[in-house]
Design a protein around this motif. Structure first.
Motif, PDB file in Angstrom:
ATOM      1  N   ILE A 251      25.574  34.676  35.183  1.00 57.57           N
ATOM      2  CA  ILE A 251      26.923  35.357  34.421  1.00 57.57           C
ATOM      3  C   ILE A 251      27.816  35.472  35.316  1.00 57.57           C
ATOM      4  O   ILE A 251      27.999  35.923  36.339  1.00 57.57           O
ATOM      5  CB  ILE A 251      26.475  36.746  34.218  1.00 57.57           C
ATOM      6  N   GLU A 252      29.032  34.796  34.825  1.00 61.25           N
ATOM      7  CA  GLU A 252      30.155  34.760  35.448  1.00 61.25           C
ATOM      8  C   GLU A 252      31.334  35.467  34.502  1.00 61.25           C
ATOM      9  O   GLU A 252      31.613  34.994  33.516  1.00 61.25           O
ATOM     10  CB  GLU A 252      30.478  33.535  35.739  1.00 61.25           C
ATOM     11  N   LEU A 253      31.812  36.460  35.160  1.00 63.23           N
ATOM     12  CA  LEU A 253      32.917  37.367  34.572  1.00 63.23           C
ATOM     13  C   LEU A 253      34.349  36.735  34.804  1.00 63.23           C
ATOM     14  O   LEU A 253      34.590  36.659  36.148  1.00 63.23           O
ATOM     15  CB  LEU A 253      32.732  38.726  34.515  1.00 63.23           C
ATOM     16  N   THR A 254      35.243  36.409  33.880  1.00 55.22           N
ATOM     17  CA  THR A 254      36.474  36.106  34.265  1.00 55.22           C
ATOM     18  C   THR A 254      37.653  36.877  33.630  1.00 55.22           C
ATOM     19  O   THR A 254      37.388  37.525  32.575  1.00 55.22           O
ATOM     20  CB  THR A 254      36.618  34.483  33.789  1.00 55.22           C
ATOM     21  N   GLY A 255      38.930  36.584  33.878  1.00 56.11           N
ATOM     22  CA  GLY A 255      39.993  37.353  33.106  1.00 56.11           C
ATOM     23  C   GLY A 255      40.244  38.575  33.889  1.00 56.11           C
ATOM     24  O   GLY A 255      39.676  39.120  34.634  1.00 56.11           O
ATOM     25  N   GLU A 256      41.709  38.894  33.438  1.00 59.60           N
ATOM     26  CA  GLU A 256      42.293  40.321  33.882  1.00 59.60           C
ATOM     27  C   GLU A 256      41.795  41.437  33.099  1.00 59.60           C
ATOM     28  O   GLU A 256      41.477  41.359  32.066  1.00 59.60           O
ATOM     29  CB  GLU A 256      43.848  40.167  33.686  1.00 59.60           C
ATOM     30  N   THR A 257      41.228  42.443  33.975  1.00 62.51           N
ATOM     31  CA  THR A 257      40.670  43.390  33.056  1.00 62.51           C
ATOM     32  C   THR A 257      40.818  44.819  33.932  1.00 62.51           C
ATOM     33  O   THR A 257      40.814  44.896  35.199  1.00 62.51           O
ATOM     34  CB  THR A 257      39.225  43.332  33.029  1.00 62.51           C
ATOM     35  N   SER A 258      40.895  46.066  33.401  1.00 66.30           N
ATOM     36  CA  SER A 258      41.219  47.216  34.167  1.00 66.30           C
ATOM     37  C   SER A 258      39.771  47.621  34.750  1.00 66.30           C
ATOM     38  O   SER A 258      39.902  48.629  35.451  1.00 66.30           O
ATOM     39  CB  SER A 258      41.635  48.369  32.959  1.00 66.30           C
ATOM     40  N   ALA A 259      38.630  47.157  34.428  1.00 65.52           N
ATOM     41  CA  ALA A 259      37.563  47.536  35.029  1.00 65.52           C
ATOM     42  C   ALA A 259      37.048  46.642  36.333  1.00 65.52           C
ATOM     43  O   ALA A 259      36.101  46.814  36.809  1.00 65.52           O
ATOM     44  CB  ALA A 259      36.368  47.060  34.152  1.00 65.52           C
ATOM     45  N   HIS A 260      38.131  45.849  36.574  1.00 63.37           N
ATOM     46  CA  HIS A 260      38.006  44.951  37.571  1.00 63.37           C
ATOM     47  C   HIS A 260      37.446  45.463  38.973  1.00 63.37           C
ATOM     48  O   HIS A 260      36.683  45.240  39.645  1.00 63.37           O
ATOM     49  CB  HIS A 260      39.506  44.072  38.104  1.00 63.37           C
ATOM     50  N   ARG A 261      38.210  46.735  39.392  1.00 62.43           N
ATOM     51  CA  ARG A 261      37.878  47.329  40.839  1.00 62.43           C
ATOM     52  C   ARG A 261      36.623  47.968  40.232  1.00 62.43           C
ATOM     53  O   ARG A 261      35.711  47.888  41.536  1.00 62.43           O
ATOM     54  CB  ARG A 261      38.779  48.477  40.776  1.00 62.43           C
TER      55      ARG A 261
END
Length: 419
Positions: free
Chosen positions: A289-299
């Motif tokens: 599983i590779e998650l990409t993109g800008e997200t507020s959940a990043h941190r």
């Protein structure tokens, strides 16, 4: 008209790499994947009543740990013999003559081509001539095809060769050759091995890599199997790919930029797992599983990576009904452009810090320009972690940097999250 099977790169009892064991994973089924794929090959040969089977090298994955590997192969060959199907083999770089210290006598339906020089086996009742040569050593850099004889006149000629051909990324340049050189022999079909991706190099004559019969790691995604070759009365030839694998590898790259939080991300992952599981057509599935993109959940994703990785594994067990194994979770997300400043740290300091991380991820060599020495860090790691550190690997460095940024920002904010 007759049929034959072209297979290669069996790698019997090769360990499947990159799979961590965790509760609920189908461990026993995965360990037996290569054996079951070989049994599927024999089943197909018997079901299709093929005239013969050719295996273009790397039946084994090197010397056996014990005789059980050889005994299993002999048992499958016995099944072919009972169906009156002959088998023609060459060894490749993994099972070259000088690598195999153990051997077992094979049933009489097997022709194993010598490593000393090219040999020709005739099947007079079919007017078929099969040419082949095994690898004498694990590393062969000469063009073995140059020594193969010219086609036998009036016969359907098959050449079996373990080769990199003109070279393929990720594979050693063993026994390189040219298409022009292969075509010059006048053969009807070249059965190639060594390259694990299925590929037709020429239609006239047919020159093909069948690929391996079972993917062994995440770089070998998609269906794996053999080529069922049909030879018509006028010697025209068609190939039909047949899947034999029992475990399939897949990479799901998921853009989470439209997700409002981790719950939505998990729902998106569950949907993707369900789709990939369906595409595997009842096989066991190993997924990255590779998650990409800008997200507020990043941190949160990075700070609590261990927790969210196991949440994703839990989803896989549930959605995949126990048939899906998560090989790895890679986080390639980033924070939204308008980053909130942790604590009372000035915006320009945070901006400089995130810019530095961004530069280092794009160019890991930037760390050496900053006099950062990974060797000092590795020395301080516990012994069990030192073997995992690969500071010379740019991809490993990018992953470490991606995880380090949110952890550092969280520490600066005075909140590290929970594990």
């Amino acid at each position: 008209m007759f049929k034959f099977i072209h297979a290669a790169d069996i790698h019997l009892d090769s360990p499947l790499r990159g799979l961590e064991q965790y509760e609920g994973a189908p461990v026993d089924e995965i360990r037996a994947a290569a054996r079951r794929a070989l049994a599927n090959l024999v089943d197909l040969a018997i079901d299709q009543q093929v005239a013969f089977v050719v295996i273009a090298g790397d039946i084994y994955d090197g010397d056996w740990r014990d005789y059980n590997t050889g005994l299993y192969f002999v048992d499958q060959v016995r099944r072919l013999r009972e169906a009156e199907i002959p088998l023609y083999l060459i060894s490749g770089n993994h099972d070259a003559a000088n690598r195999m210290t153990r051997t077992l006598r094979l049933p009489e339906n097997v022709t194993f081509f010598s490593a000393d020089a090219p040999e020709t086996a005739l099947i007079p009742e079919l007017d078929v001539a099969i040419h082949g040569q095994s690898f004498p050593t694990a590393a062969v850099y000469d063009d073995l095809s140059e020594g193969y004889p010219i086609a036998v006149s009036g016969y359907y000629n098959v050449g079996i060769l373990h080769t990199c051909a003109t070279g393929r990324e990720g594979h050693d340049r063993y026994a390189p050759c040219t298409l022009e050189g292969l075509k010059a022999k006048g053969y009807n079909y070249w059965a190639l091995g060594h390259i694990h991706n299925r590929e037709i190099l020429s239609e006239q004559p047919l020159i093909a890599f069948s690929g391996n019969i079972q993917g062994r790691h995440i770089k070998e995604t998609g269906a794996k199997g053999c080529l069922l070759v049909t030879v018509n009365d006028d010697q025209s030839t068609q190939t039909d790919f047949r899947a034999l694998d029992v475990l399939r590898w897949d990479i799901a790259s998921i853009d989470v930029s439209q997700c409002q939080g981790v719950d939505e991300i998990l729902d998106l992952i569950a949907t993707q797992i369900e789709s990939c599981h369906g595409n595997a057509a009842g096989r066991f599935l190993a997924m990255r599983i590779e998650l990409t993109g800008e997200t507020s959940a990043h941190r949160d994703l990075h700070v609590r990576k261990h927790h969210w990785t196991n949440e994703i594994r839990s989803l896989a067990i549930d959605v995949g009904k126990g048939d899906v194994w998560i090989e790895k979770v890679k986080l390639r997300t980033s924070s939204p452009t308008s980053k909130s400043t942790p604590g009372n740290i000035p915006d320009d300091a945070i901006g400089e810090l995130t810019s530095l991380f961004d530069q280092a991820q794009k160019n890991p060599g930037r760390l050496s320009e900053l006099d950062f020495d990974f060797a000092d860090v590795v020395k301080k790691l516990p012994a069990e972690l030192k073997t995992l550190a690969r500071p010379e690997d740019p991809e490993w460095l990018r992953e470490i940097l991606a995880e380090a940024e949110p952890l550092l920002l969280s520490r600066l904010a005075g909140s590290e999250g929970e594990e």
